[in-house]
Design a protein around this motif. Structure first.
Motif, mmCIF file in Angstrom:
data_model
loop_
_atom_site.group_PDB
_atom_site.id
_atom_site.type_symbol
_atom_site.label_atom_id
_atom_site.label_comp_id
_atom_site.label_asym_id
_atom_site.label_seq_id
_atom_site.Cartn_x
_atom_site.Cartn_y
_atom_site.Cartn_z
ATOM 1 N N UNK A 294 4.876 -7.206 -16.434
ATOM 2 C CA UNK A 294 4.694 -6.182 -16.965
ATOM 3 C C UNK A 294 5.633 -5.572 -16.278
ATOM 4 N N UNK A 295 5.220 -5.239 -15.029
ATOM 5 C CA UNK A 295 6.617 -4.173 -14.444
ATOM 6 C C UNK A 295 7.847 -5.217 -14.791
ATOM 7 N N UNK A 296 7.978 -7.210 -14.157
ATOM 8 C CA UNK A 296 8.954 -7.682 -14.304
ATOM 9 C C UNK A 296 9.577 -7.174 -15.819
ATOM 10 N N UNK A 297 8.856 -7.187 -16.652
ATOM 11 C CA UNK A 297 9.345 -7.614 -18.726
ATOM 12 C C UNK A 297 9.626 -6.763 -18.786
ATOM 13 N N UNK A 298 9.086 -5.911 -18.807
ATOM 14 C CA UNK A 298 9.501 -4.483 -19.666
ATOM 15 C C UNK A 298 10.671 -3.634 -18.684
ATOM 16 N N UNK A 299 10.865 -3.999 -16.921
ATOM 17 C CA UNK A 299 12.292 -3.111 -16.279
ATOM 18 C C UNK A 299 12.882 -3.612 -15.925
ATOM 19 N N UNK A 300 12.216 -5.471 -15.865
ATOM 20 C CA UNK A 300 14.029 -6.506 -15.160
ATOM 21 C C UNK A 300 13.763 -6.557 -14.128
ATOM 22 N N UNK A 301 13.230 -5.813 -13.027
ATOM 23 C CA UNK A 301 13.247 -5.802 -11.936
ATOM 24 C C UNK A 301 12.851 -7.426 -10.851
ATOM 25 N N UNK A 302 13.684 -8.037 -9.972
ATOM 26 C CA UNK A 302 12.601 -8.725 -8.945
ATOM 27 C C UNK A 302 12.126 -9.591 -8.488
ATOM 28 N N UNK A 303 10.804 -8.313 -8.266
ATOM 29 C CA UNK A 303 10.289 -8.447 -7.201
ATOM 30 C C UNK A 303 9.227 -7.123 -7.214
ATOM 31 N N UNK A 304 8.019 -7.308 -7.142
ATOM 32 C CA UNK A 304 7.695 -5.728 -6.826
ATOM 33 C C UNK A 304 6.430 -5.660 -5.860
ATOM 34 N N UNK A 305 6.677 -4.454 -5.586
ATOM 35 C CA UNK A 305 5.348 -4.076 -5.037
ATOM 36 C C UNK A 305 4.108 -4.025 -5.022
ATOM 37 N N UNK A 306 3.123 -4.418 -4.528
ATOM 38 C CA UNK A 306 1.403 -3.951 -4.911
ATOM 39 C C UNK A 306 1.117 -3.384 -3.423
ATOM 40 N N UNK A 307 0.799 -2.540 -4.174
ATOM 41 C CA UNK A 307 0.616 -0.863 -3.215
ATOM 42 C C UNK A 307 -1.264 -0.683 -2.822
ATOM 43 N N UNK A 308 -0.998 0.271 -3.605
ATOM 44 C CA UNK A 308 -2.739 0.709 -3.867
ATOM 45 C C UNK A 308 -3.688 -0.383 -4.181
ATOM 46 N N UNK A 309 -3.244 -1.052 -5.742
ATOM 47 C CA UNK A 309 -4.213 -2.259 -5.973
ATOM 48 C C UNK A 309 -4.346 -3.622 -4.997
ATOM 49 N N UNK A 310 -3.989 -3.039 -4.147
ATOM 50 C CA UNK A 310 -4.111 -4.235 -3.242
ATOM 51 C C UNK A 310 -5.586 -3.650 -2.024
ATOM 52 N N UNK A 311 -5.311 -2.833 -1.487
ATOM 53 C CA UNK A 311 -6.486 -2.529 -0.977
ATOM 54 C C UNK A 311 -8.078 -2.540 -1.045
ATOM 55 N N UNK A 312 -8.417 -3.103 -0.405
ATOM 56 C CA UNK A 312 -9.448 -3.966 -0.609
ATOM 57 C C UNK A 312 -9.608 -5.350 -1.714
ATOM 58 N N UNK A 313 -8.465 -5.249 -2.467
ATOM 59 C CA UNK A 313 -7.726 -6.196 -3.461
ATOM 60 C C UNK A 313 -7.273 -6.994 -3.213
#
Ligand SMILES: Cc1cc2nc3c(=O)[nH]c(=O)nc-3n(C[C@H](O)[C@H](O)[C@H](O)COP(=O)(O)O)c2cc1C
Length: 400
Positions: A293-312
């Motif tokens: 969603x972030x890539x399509x909405x913003x056009x950025x090239x890569x996404x940092x996964x932060x709180x969403x990957x703690x324990x996941x």
């Protein structure tokens, strides 16, 4: 922990009007990574990575993420002073004691070492020491710090042998909302002082061999004032002019810390203004679908996964599944148990049993969210201190 802050904010959606009309599965299936990214960092083959997370993203967490398909990781912010003093931060970065994770070893690579600090020369010396894994005597790094890199040509960075290189990239933190120390800026506070921020970026770039990438983590501004927007633009443009490979922009302000939504509209505008630059972004990534969603909405090239990957760590696996057209499934109890065992074992190897017990409690609380009786398991994890207590929770709740 230098960059730690309130991370208990419940997930809330980013500011991204119309994002609900994006089909993330469709975006993922048709996505191709910008070829400049794997050219800069061999192995960086998917548009997401594990962000720096102070107090969490140690080698144990990174290795678990990588085993689930994460192509690139960032260390937590290591203070330049800690690094130069040879303290805990450096010991944590120098993982030679972890058999399956020697610096540059197969499992924890490619890796960005993140540094944060107040003085350009100190940052330059810390960057050199980090990539060299302290190969030189301490006084040589002190010399770079005292006299500046350009003033000490004998301090030129030695070429770290390829086989022993642990860091493909040095990431400069100009994002962390930590308080100033003795009125000196560091982290995100540099966004109010663009000249000083640019001096740091220049000193770090000049100190490193060209094949070590430099990157910078920023916030969208110190606050939402017009002056803050101007400061951001100056630092952002200077980074690329100095040869920084990319910026990662956290779409919250420093003033916001970690509270409230991140503003994806800012990122969309930024990529529209800078179509040729490689831009990564961070903020409000809670599920694998949010990456696309972030890539399509913003056009950025890569996404940092932060709180969403703690324990996941499964978020990375699920993102890869989306890219191959597979519907992501939640982890089974058996898969959860395997990760809980492996992560604890790796954490003991990195941190020793006493610290691992305390650290893993925080992770257990987050891991429990995947369990059908999440609340009961969470309460059990809160009590854990030792390996035996950890295993007791697993035996009680994680037998398929
Ligand atoms: C506990 C915690 C520690 C963090 N430590 C760092 C850090 O050391 N370096 C860094 O660049 N960002 C750090 N961050 C910021 C995250 O990398 C990320 O940019 C931020 O959490 C926004 O993403 P999210 O809303 O998806 O969590 C930290 C965030 C949290 C919550």
């Amino acid at each position: 922990m230098p960059c730690q802050s309130n991370n208990a904010t419940p997930p809330e959606p980013a500011i991204a009007p119309g994002v609900e009309s994006i089909d993330p599965a469709q975006v993922a299936r048709t996505f191709t990574i910008d070829p400049r990214i794997p050219a800069l960092v061999p192995g960086f083959d998917a548009p997401f990575f594990q962000a720096g997370l102070a107090g969490y993203s140690d080698a144990a967490m990174r290795i678990i993420a990588r085993r689930h398909g994460c192509p690139y990781c960032v260390t937590e912010a290591l203070l330049d002073r800690t690094l130069l003093g040879g303290g805990k931060g450096f010991a944590k970065a120098n993982l030679e004691n972890l058999a399956d994770n020697v610096p540059g070893g197969a499992e924890d690579h490619p890796l960005a070492g993140q540094i944060m600090g107040s003085d350009p020369n100190e940052m330059a010396a810390a960057a050199v020491k980090l990539i060299e894994q302290a190969k030189r005597p301490a006084h040589e790094y002190r010399k770079i710090r005292e006299r500046g890199f350009d003033a000490a040509p004998e301090g030129k960075a030695v070429e770290p042998s390829k086989s022993n290189r642990s860091f493909s990239t040095i990431d400069v933190n100009l994002a962390c909302p930590v308080k100033k120390i003795k009125a000196k800026a560091r982290g995100g506070h540099w966004l109010r002082e663009p000249d000083g921020a640019i001096d740091i970026l220049r000193a770090v770039r000049h100190a490193l061999p060209l094949e070590i990438n430099t990157t910078v983590k920023l916030r969208r501004g110190s606050d939402d004032s017009p002056q803050a927007a101007q400061n951001f633009d100056r630092i952002f443009n200077a980074a690329y002019d100095l040869g920084y490979a990319w910026t990662t922009v956290h779409a919250r302000t420093v003033e916001q810390k970690y509270v409230g939504p991140s503003r994806w509209t800012f990122l969309k505008d930024l990529t529209a203004r800078h179509p040729d630059k490689i831009i990564f972004a961070s903020g409000d990534i809670w599920q694998a679908e949010d990456i696309f969603r972030m890539i399509a909405f913003t056009g950025i090239h890569a996404v940092a996964v932060a709180r969403g990957c703690i324990g996941n760590p499964w978020i990375f696996q699920q993102a890869r599944q989306l890219m191959t057209g597979i519907k992501p499934e939640p982890p089974t109890i058996a898969e959860q148990r395997q990760v809980l065992e492996d992560h604890f074992r790796l954490s003991v190897a990195v941190n020793g049993e006493a610290l691992a017990g305390r650290l893993m409690r925080k992770f257990g609380i987050r891991f429990s969210a995947h369990h059908p009786t999440a609340e009961a398991v969470r309460v059990e994890f809160i009590k854990v201190n030792t390996t035996d207590e950890w295993l007791t929770v697993l035996n009680e709740h994680y037998t398929a």
